[in-house]
Motif scaffolding. Structure first.
Motif, PDB file in Angstrom:
ATOM      1  N   LYS A  69       0.820  -1.213   0.000  1.00  0.00           N
ATOM      2  CA  LYS A  69       0.000   0.000   0.000  1.00  0.00           C
ATOM      3  C   LYS A  69       0.855   1.264   0.000  1.00  0.00           C
ATOM      4  O   LYS A  69       0.455   2.296  -0.554  1.00  0.00           O
ATOM      5  CB  LYS A  69      -0.948  -0.007   1.205  1.00  0.00           C
ATOM      6  N   SER A  70       2.028   1.196   0.608  1.00  0.00           N
ATOM      7  CA  SER A  70       2.883   2.381   0.694  1.00  0.00           C
ATOM      8  C   SER A  70       3.548   2.711  -0.634  1.00  0.00           C
ATOM      9  O   SER A  70       4.216   3.746  -0.758  1.00  0.00           O
ATOM     10  CB  SER A  70       3.958   2.177   1.774  1.00  0.00           C
ATOM     11  N   LYS A  71       3.365   1.863  -1.652  1.00  0.00           N
ATOM     12  CA  LYS A  71       3.983   2.094  -2.967  1.00  0.00           C
ATOM     13  C   LYS A  71       3.121   2.974  -3.875  1.00  0.00           C
ATOM     14  O   LYS A  71       3.519   3.274  -4.993  1.00  0.00           O
ATOM     15  CB  LYS A  71       4.271   0.753  -3.640  1.00  0.00           C
ATOM     16  N   PHE A  72       1.943   3.376  -3.403  1.00  0.00           N
ATOM     17  CA  PHE A  72       1.067   4.227  -4.203  1.00  0.00           C
ATOM     18  C   PHE A  72       1.310   5.688  -3.868  1.00  0.00           C
ATOM     19  O   PHE A  72       1.250   6.084  -2.695  1.00  0.00           O
ATOM     20  CB  PHE A  72      -0.398   3.870  -3.960  1.00  0.00           C
ATOM     21  N   SER A  73       1.568   6.490  -4.906  1.00  0.00           N
ATOM     22  CA  SER A  73       1.715   7.921  -4.670  1.00  0.00           C
ATOM     23  C   SER A  73       0.351   8.502  -4.305  1.00  0.00           C
ATOM     24  O   SER A  73      -0.691   7.928  -4.610  1.00  0.00           O
ATOM     25  CB  SER A  73       2.269   8.610  -5.921  1.00  0.00           C
ATOM     26  N   GLY A  74       0.372   9.647  -3.638  1.00  0.00           N
ATOM     27  CA  GLY A  74      -0.878  10.263  -3.194  1.00  0.00           C
ATOM     28  C   GLY A  74      -1.457   9.612  -1.955  1.00  0.00           C
ATOM     29  O   GLY A  74      -2.605   9.913  -1.580  1.00  0.00           O
ATOM     30  N   LEU A  75      -0.693   8.745  -1.301  1.00  0.00           N
ATOM     31  CA  LEU A  75      -1.216   8.038  -0.125  1.00  0.00           C
ATOM     32  C   LEU A  75      -1.287   8.964   1.083  1.00  0.00           C
ATOM     33  O   LEU A  75      -0.369   9.746   1.339  1.00  0.00           O
ATOM     34  CB  LEU A  75      -0.331   6.830   0.202  1.00  0.00           C
ATOM     35  N   GLU A  76      -2.393   8.866   1.811  1.00  0.00           N
ATOM     36  CA  GLU A  76      -2.581   9.580   3.058  1.00  0.00           C
ATOM     37  C   GLU A  76      -2.904   8.577   4.167  1.00  0.00           C
ATOM     38  O   GLU A  76      -3.505   7.538   3.910  1.00  0.00           O
ATOM     39  CB  GLU A  76      -3.736  10.584   2.953  1.00  0.00           C
ATOM     40  N   VAL A  77      -2.498   8.897   5.396  1.00  0.00           N
ATOM     41  CA  VAL A  77      -2.823   8.049   6.545  1.00  0.00           C
ATOM     42  C   VAL A  77      -3.498   8.902   7.607  1.00  0.00           C
ATOM     43  O   VAL A  77      -3.214  10.102   7.747  1.00  0.00           O
ATOM     44  CB  VAL A  77      -1.569   7.358   7.135  1.00  0.00           C
ATOM     45  N   TYR A  78      -4.424   8.269   8.340  1.00  0.00           N
ATOM     46  CA  TYR A  78      -5.161   8.969   9.391  1.00  0.00           C
ATOM     47  C   TYR A  78      -4.404   8.793  10.703  1.00  0.00           C
ATOM     48  O   TYR A  78      -4.281   7.680  11.234  1.00  0.00           O
ATOM     49  CB  TYR A  78      -6.568   8.395   9.504  1.00  0.00           C
ATOM     50  N   ILE A  79      -3.873   9.900  11.211  1.00  0.00           N
ATOM     51  CA  ILE A  79      -3.074   9.833  12.430  1.00  0.00           C
ATOM     52  C   ILE A  79      -3.271  11.117  13.233  1.00  0.00           C
ATOM     53  O   ILE A  79      -3.339  12.212  12.667  1.00  0.00           O
ATOM     54  CB  ILE A  79      -1.572   9.627  12.078  1.00  0.00           C
ATOM     55  N   GLY A  80      -3.438  10.959  14.532  1.00  0.00           N
ATOM     56  CA  GLY A  80      -3.617  12.120  15.390  1.00  0.00           C
ATOM     57  C   GLY A  80      -4.879  12.902  15.099  1.00  0.00           C
ATOM     58  O   GLY A  80      -4.934  14.111  15.319  1.00  0.00           O
TER      59      GLY A  80
END
Length: 272
Positions: A221-232
């Motif tokens: 999953k981390s190989k896709f550009s434009g990736l966002e993660v929900y943190i904090g």
């Protein structure tokens, strides 16, 4: 244990059980029922806050000493395929896509069993029978689709994604595929195709579920550009996957009551 907000829904916490991603750890989930005439609004709102759907339940990791699991989504406007991903798209030009209502079939279940037996024989779904599979596909109180990928030559089913249509994107609830065609990279291809579907529908995001640093199962999953993660409590662009770690700490997770108090619920009051 139950924690409630001044208005529905009610939130619950599961008992700890072995983590499926990181060996030697225990997982715990915060969850609520997804039901009623406002199910779509609730699903949209909580999906934007890191929750995922499983049948008529919305859940989010809430482990006592670990906060490694991060909800992930792709910002379609920021996505640029890599050279490898372009090759994957080209290799699968011989596939037909068909999107249908969430209805289970014997062909889907056969592919599902083959996938599980090859990739997740010791996972939590390993003993799922055809009736439980049908429930996973069909028991949805919101707008969902089954996206199938079939070989143009023989018509064989090679990939399936159960996908929810949200107000701001597509959520890939669960995907499975033929494990005997590794050159197709079907897991990656189905995500690439969902990005294309989202672009065509003018939807800004494709929700991928959870990304877990330190878990090989989730590394793709981390190989896709434009990736966002929900943190904090907010979505952040992933700049460097290596900057995240899966270290444990007794203060990693806020108390349950505080988590519930910070959940934003949709306005379900009738409009005049």
């Amino acid at each position: 244990m139950r924690h409630t907000l001044p208005i529905a829904p009610q939130f619950y916490v599961t008992a700890p059980q072995p983590c499926p991603y990181l060996e030697g750890r225990m997982e715990r989930k915060l969850f609520t029922a997804l039901q009623g005439e406002n199910a779509d609004k609730l699903n949209d709102s909580l999906s934007q806050q890191g929750f995922r759907r499983s049948q008529n339940v919305l859940y989010r990791p809430s482990c006592a000493e670990c906060s490694a699991c991060l909800s992930a989504r792709i910002d379609v406007s920021e996505f640029r395929p890599s050279r490898s991903q372009r090759r994957t798209m080209n290799r699968n030009e011989d596939l037909d896509r068909r999107a249908t209502s969430p209805w289970a079939s014997e062909e889907q279940y056969e592919l599902f069993r083959t996938y599980l037996d090859s990739r997740h024989a010791d996972g939590g779904m390993a003993d799922m029978d055809v009736f439980e599979f049908a429930a996973m596909i069909e028991e949805t109180p919101i707008r969902s689709r089954v996206v199938e990928y079939a070989d143009q030559n023989g018509g064989a089913l090679v990939g399936v994604s159960l996908t929810d249509v949200l107000a701001d994107g597509l959520s890939m609830v669960y995907s499975f595929y033929a494990p005997d065609s590794p050159k197709r990279s079907m897991g990656t291809y189905m995500i690439l195709d969902h990005i294309k579907i989202a672009q065509e529908a003018d939807l800004p995001y494709v929700y991928l579920g959870y990304w877990v640093p330190g878990s090989q199962k989730m590394g793709y999953k981390s190989k896709f550009s434009g990736l966002e993660v929900y943190i904090g409590g907010s979505w952040q662009k992933m700049k460097d996957p290596g900057s995240f770690n899966a270290d444990m700490h007794p203060l990693s997770t806020d108390p349950i009551a505080e988590q519930v108090a910070n959940i934003h619920l949709p306005d379900t009051r009738p409009t005049r």
